[in-house]
Write an enzyme that holds these catalytic residues in place. Structure first.
Site, PDB file in Angstrom:
ATOM      1  CG  ASP A  48     -33.834  19.995  48.064  1.00  0.00           C
ATOM      2  OD1 ASP A  48     -34.330  19.400  47.380  1.00  0.00           O
ATOM      3  OD2 ASP A  48     -32.862  19.774  48.542  1.00  0.00           O
TER       4      ASP A  48
ATOM      5  CG  HIS B   1     -31.554  14.880  45.034  1.00  0.00           C
ATOM      6  ND1 HIS B   1     -32.172  15.727  46.078  1.00  0.00           N
ATOM      7  CD2 HIS B   1     -32.170  15.080  44.048  1.00  0.00           C
ATOM      8  CE1 HIS B   1     -33.094  16.241  45.664  1.00  0.00           C
ATOM      9  NE2 HIS B   1     -33.373  15.908  44.402  1.00  0.00           N
TER      10      HIS B   1
END
Length: 277
Positions: free
Chosen positions: A81, A204
């Site tokens: 990520d 996110h």
């Protein structure tokens, strides 16, 4: 089974669900979310965030999470990520990650496209999926990342077309590391993005999204992947603190980890259900 993101995101989108991407930091929280996924017969994404890979090398995470994924009864993707440099992406691919995210959100549009294409060119021949971000989701911490840059729909369309990415993170009102659910989702912006793009979208900063919005985003929109980190860290840390304080004579850390792991699984199960599973 160990997989990349491509098929699980397409399948989730088709069935009006979203796949959770959980930031995990070790065996305990990875075990908890895999068990939750298996209980619901759902795919799951184990993610290593920037704090994790600064603490321990990607080779170690890949060995641990990859082994756990191969033994799992459901599809498990091992994902890097928010990688901000191509060298880290190279190392993760070589280590065995099945998916990577290049985060060029701090750059201008053309530089972000150029760097993202480089990541795609490295990953695709190895069967590794690629996520990238257009716009910028801010962090709650102070510093240069405080302000969000909301995703421009037309830029999102061009970005997806020019880069060939498998998933696109968009900025529509969430903030990373929110400890309270208070994000204001910009549904109009999201609808405009969805009208002109067909790449699976990623949310996110979902820990700051109220449950009603999270369910709506996962089941009524093109959000195929939802990142979850703070919600797990908070429960693990809070329960661990309780265990340490309540057991002053105990020194075996494995015993301290039992309850935090159980509570992480409960949170993961709830998030799965909010995402349509």
């Amino acid at each position: 089974m160990l997989v990349n993101m491509v098929e699980i995101l397409k399948e989730a989108n088709k069935n009006n669900k979203a796949v959770p991407g959980f930031n995990v930091f070790g065996y305990e929280d990875a075990k908890a979310v895999i068990e939750a996924a298996e209980e619901l017969e759902a795919p799951v994404i184990l993610m290593s965030n920037k704090d994790a890979v600064e603490y321990m090398d990607v080779k170690c995470y890949s060995a641990l999470f990859g082994a756990m994924a191969k033994e799992a009864k459901v599809p498990v993707c091992v994902h890097l990520d928010h990688a901000k440099d191509i060298e880290l992406i190279k190392r993760a691919i070589e280590a065995g990650y099945t998916s990577v995210m290049y985060d060029g959100s701090k750059y201008d549009f053309e530089t972000n496209v150029k760097n993202t294409k480089e990541a795609v060119d490295l990953a695709k021949p190895k069967g590794v999926s690629v996520e990238a971000e257009i716009g910028s989701v801010a962090y709650t911490s102070s510093g240069p990342d405080v302000e969000s840059i909301y995703t421009d729909p037309m830029e999102a369309k061009l970005f997806a077309e020019k880069t060939g990415i498998d998933a696109m993170a968009v900025s529509i009102g969430t903030v990373h590391r929110m400890e309270v659910q208070g994000a204001k989702i910009q549904y109009d912006r999201l609808k405009e993005i969805e009208k002109i793009t067909d790449v699976p979208l990623v949310l996110h900063g979902s820990s700051g999204v109220v449950d009603e919005d999270l369910y709506k985003l996962a089941t009524e929109h093109n959000l195929a992947k939802v990142n979850i980190g703070t919600a797990l860290r908070m429960v693990f840390g809070n329960i661990l603190r309780e265990e340490v304080n309540n057991k002053p004579e105990e020194f075996d850390r494995l015993k301290f980890f039992v309850r935090p792991t159980e509570e992480v699984k409960k949170v993961a199960l709830n998030k799965f259900k909010l995402l349509g599973w």
